[in-house]
Design a protein around this motif. Structure first.
Motif, mmCIF file in Angstrom:
data_model
loop_
_atom_site.group_PDB
_atom_site.id
_atom_site.type_symbol
_atom_site.label_atom_id
_atom_site.label_comp_id
_atom_site.label_asym_id
_atom_site.label_seq_id
_atom_site.Cartn_x
_atom_site.Cartn_y
_atom_site.Cartn_z
ATOM 1 N N ARG A 1 56.315 60.168 29.816
ATOM 2 C CA ARG A 1 55.006 60.633 29.373
ATOM 3 C C ARG A 1 54.817 60.146 27.950
ATOM 4 O O ARG A 1 55.740 60.213 27.135
ATOM 5 C CB ARG A 1 54.933 62.151 29.446
ATOM 6 C CG ARG A 1 54.999 62.666 30.869
ATOM 7 C CD ARG A 1 55.785 63.920 30.930
ATOM 8 N NE ARG A 1 54.966 65.040 31.356
ATOM 9 C CZ ARG A 1 55.354 66.294 31.247
ATOM 10 N NH1 ARG A 1 56.504 66.584 30.713
ATOM 11 N NH2 ARG A 1 54.580 67.267 31.661
ATOM 12 N N ARG B 1 46.646 71.662 40.052
ATOM 13 C CA ARG B 1 46.321 72.191 38.725
ATOM 14 C C ARG B 1 44.843 72.363 38.478
ATOM 15 O O ARG B 1 44.437 73.090 37.572
ATOM 16 C CB ARG B 1 46.871 71.242 37.657
ATOM 17 C CG ARG B 1 48.282 71.487 37.366
ATOM 18 C CD ARG B 1 48.958 70.555 36.413
ATOM 19 N NE ARG B 1 48.199 69.835 35.449
ATOM 20 C CZ ARG B 1 48.727 68.935 34.622
ATOM 21 N NH1 ARG B 1 50.032 68.698 34.665
ATOM 22 N NH2 ARG B 1 47.992 68.288 33.756
ATOM 23 N N MET C 1 54.491 69.882 42.932
ATOM 24 C CA MET C 1 54.948 69.935 41.543
ATOM 25 C C MET C 1 55.898 71.114 41.330
ATOM 26 O O MET C 1 56.272 71.801 42.270
ATOM 27 C CB MET C 1 53.739 70.052 40.622
ATOM 28 C CG MET C 1 52.987 68.750 40.452
ATOM 29 S SD MET C 1 51.624 68.964 39.289
ATOM 30 C CE MET C 1 51.196 67.251 38.978
ATOM 31 N N GLU D 1 59.060 68.118 43.519
ATOM 32 C CA GLU D 1 59.202 66.869 42.760
ATOM 33 C C GLU D 1 60.568 66.793 42.059
ATOM 34 O O GLU D 1 61.070 65.712 41.767
ATOM 35 C CB GLU D 1 58.076 66.733 41.730
ATOM 36 C CG GLU D 1 58.070 67.825 40.673
ATOM 37 C CD GLU D 1 56.967 67.688 39.641
ATOM 38 O OE1 GLU D 1 56.207 66.712 39.693
ATOM 39 O OE2 GLU D 1 56.881 68.575 38.769
ATOM 40 N N TYR E 1 47.829 66.420 41.106
ATOM 41 C CA TYR E 1 47.024 67.243 40.181
ATOM 42 C C TYR E 1 46.027 68.165 40.878
ATOM 43 O O TYR E 1 45.418 68.996 40.213
ATOM 44 C CB TYR E 1 46.350 66.323 39.153
ATOM 45 C CG TYR E 1 47.417 65.604 38.367
ATOM 46 C CD1 TYR E 1 48.013 66.196 37.267
ATOM 47 C CD2 TYR E 1 47.897 64.370 38.795
ATOM 48 C CE1 TYR E 1 49.051 65.586 36.595
ATOM 49 C CE2 TYR E 1 48.943 63.742 38.132
ATOM 50 C CZ TYR E 1 49.508 64.360 37.035
ATOM 51 O OH TYR E 1 50.549 63.761 36.381
ATOM 52 N N ARG F 1 58.320 70.836 38.433
ATOM 53 C CA ARG F 1 59.400 70.329 37.575
ATOM 54 C C ARG F 1 60.775 70.762 38.069
ATOM 55 O O ARG F 1 61.084 70.486 39.208
ATOM 56 C CB ARG F 1 59.163 70.688 36.112
ATOM 57 C CG ARG F 1 57.995 69.897 35.534
ATOM 58 C CD ARG F 1 57.942 69.844 34.049
ATOM 59 N NE ARG F 1 58.802 68.841 33.440
ATOM 60 C CZ ARG F 1 58.630 67.526 33.523
ATOM 61 N NH1 ARG F 1 57.629 67.011 34.223
ATOM 62 N NH2 ARG F 1 59.438 66.699 32.905
ATOM 63 N N ASP G 1 54.033 76.022 37.354
ATOM 64 C CA ASP G 1 55.435 75.905 37.789
ATOM 65 C C ASP G 1 56.139 77.258 37.948
ATOM 66 O O ASP G 1 57.197 77.325 38.565
ATOM 67 C CB ASP G 1 56.240 75.056 36.800
ATOM 68 C CG ASP G 1 55.642 73.675 36.599
ATOM 69 O OD1 ASP G 1 54.913 73.216 37.487
ATOM 70 O OD2 ASP G 1 55.915 73.058 35.548
HETATM 71 O O1 F6P Z 1 54.140 71.678 34.092
HETATM 72 C C1 F6P Z 1 53.046 71.450 34.922
HETATM 73 C C2 F6P Z 1 53.154 70.112 35.579
HETATM 74 O O2 F6P Z 1 52.026 69.943 36.414
HETATM 75 C C3 F6P Z 1 54.459 69.881 36.350
HETATM 76 O O3 F6P Z 1 54.461 70.539 37.591
HETATM 77 C C4 F6P Z 1 54.481 68.378 36.420
HETATM 78 O O4 F6P Z 1 55.784 67.873 36.548
HETATM 79 C C5 F6P Z 1 53.924 67.982 35.094
HETATM 80 O O5 F6P Z 1 53.141 69.077 34.625
HETATM 81 C C6 F6P Z 1 53.053 66.746 35.133
HETATM 82 O O6 F6P Z 1 52.791 66.399 33.836
HETATM 83 P P1 F6P Z 1 51.728 65.322 33.364
HETATM 84 O O7 F6P Z 1 50.418 66.048 33.225
HETATM 85 O O8 F6P Z 1 52.239 64.859 32.049
HETATM 86 O O9 F6P Z 1 51.682 64.253 34.395
#
Ligand code: F6P
Length: 380
Positions: free
Chosen positions: A252, A292, A184, A237, A289, A186, A142
């Protein structure tokens, strides 16, 4: 001379490309100085349960610079000051920070490296107040950690989003469609704004600028008037319309005392609105994802290596309770106190709050100016 004999590494929060490169750099720098490295499995969870592995000489820790994920795992939504445990079949929340402190003492860990974003560094600061020597490394795709030019993992996320935009461009052009990409980030629009510039998008909607849908429609119609029958948009997002609310998909699981909302739906909303207001077909793709996972870019490998080596150097110099940062392109460190902003209470709700010192895009940032100069509509 440093008194350091053994260090521990812990990862908390969502994974980010470059985690293994940081671990590798710490191990290698530590080795040169005869310091032993261990890694806690699954982050704070492993610290509470005292589960760790030797990293020095471990084949698991070899050949990892290019690997995504993290060889020691990570904890998600875990607050050791308010830790979820099951007792007699019931869920209860307990302060396990003294257990963590005792485990670190029993294991002979002279310094704990915390790889994470603002919530992780908040927990690290809280542990430092209990006498633990910690050094933070700013991890998150982020790019919203205060005090550093760039977090590791961010560059890879922007690259993945850029590639997605390149692909969306060709299909948008072929079918005369509006293609929306939800990314993503946040509450910060870094991934969206940078990828919009690198991917040649026409519109970028970011949390820092609540958008006016009329302006977005106008931008698309202006393109149409110039004979461009397609448009590509990036939506953070965390973007939301002026006077509207964040798009929240769910919560979550676990971790009372941490920010629990799961963002999602901003891109789909924009696509539906645009379709209704322009009569053009609009489709949303949520990148999720993919941003990431996987191998880090060369930039992230270098940045992660710099951060890992710097963190170990700071420990050797006896500079604890700081975050390794990049300031105007140079490696440096700042006190963890500066990272956490006004969110000072030990064990309190962590990052991503109004109290925290989260780094969002300022309106005088060059990225904002550049985006406007090349005609990207920011929804205002
Ligand atoms: O902080 C990293 C991140 O990938 C954000 O961009 C996203 O909002 C969040 O984590 C998603 O989280 P989770 O893994 O709990 O779905």
């Amino acid at each position: 001379m440093s008194d350091l004999k053994k260090i521990g590494i812990l990862i908390n929060g969502g994974d980010a490309p470059g985690l293994n490169a940081v671990i590798r750099a710490i191990i290698k720098t530590a080795r040169v100085h005869g310091v032993e490295s261990v890694g806690f499995i699954e982050g704070f969870k492993g610290l509470v349960e005292n589960r760790f592995i030797q990293l020095e000489g471990n084949p698991l820790a070899s050949g990892i610079i290019q690997k995504g994920g993290a060889i020691i795992g990570s904890s998600l939504n875990t607050n050791v000051f308010n830790y979820k445990v099951i007792e007699d079949g019931n869920v209860v929340y307990k302060d396990m920070s003294d257990v963590c402190v005792q485990n670190l003492r029993d294991d002979g860990i002279d310094c704990l490296f915390t790889l994470g974003g603002d919530s992780t560094q908040k927990a690290a600061r809280d542990l430092s107040l209990k006498g633990i020597r910690v050094i933070g490394v700013p991890k998150t795709i982020d790019n919203d950690v205060a005090g550093t030019d760039m977090t590791f993992g961010y560059n890879t996320a922007v690259s993945v989003a850029t590639e997605a935009l390149d692909r969306l461009h060709t299909t948008a052009e072929t079918h005369n469609r509006i293609m929306v990409l939800e990314v993503m980030g946040r509450y910060a629009g870094w991934i969206a704004l940078e990828s919009a510039i690198s991917g040649g998008a026409d519109v970028a909607l970011i949390p820092e600028i609540p958008y006016d849908m009329d302006k977005v429609v106008e931008a698309i119609n202006n393109r149409k008037a110039r004979g461009k029958n397609f448009s590509v948009m990036v939506v953070s997002e965390g973007a939301y319309p002026k006077g509207g609310d964040l798009f929240i998909k769910g919560t979550r699981e676990g971790g009372e005392g941490v920010i629990n909302v799961q963002l999602g739906g901003a891109g789909e909303f924009v696509a539906r609105e645009i379709e209704a207001r322009t009569g053009m077909t609009a489709r949303n793709t949520t990148l999720g994802y993919l941003q990431r996972g996987g191998t880090p870019t060369a930039t992230d490998r270098v940045l992660s290596t710099k951060y890992g080596a710097k963190a170990m150097e700071l420990a050797l110099e006896g500079k604890f309770n700081v975050l390794a940062v990049l300031k105007d392109g140079k490696l440096d460190s700042i006190p963890l106190e500066e990272v956490i902003g006004n969110n000072k209470e030990i064990g309190a709700v962590e990052g991503g709050t109004e109290e925290s010192n989260m780094k969002t895009i300022k309106m005088d940032d060059d990225l904002v100016k550049t985006a406007r100069d090349v005609g990207i509509c920011l929804g205002d």
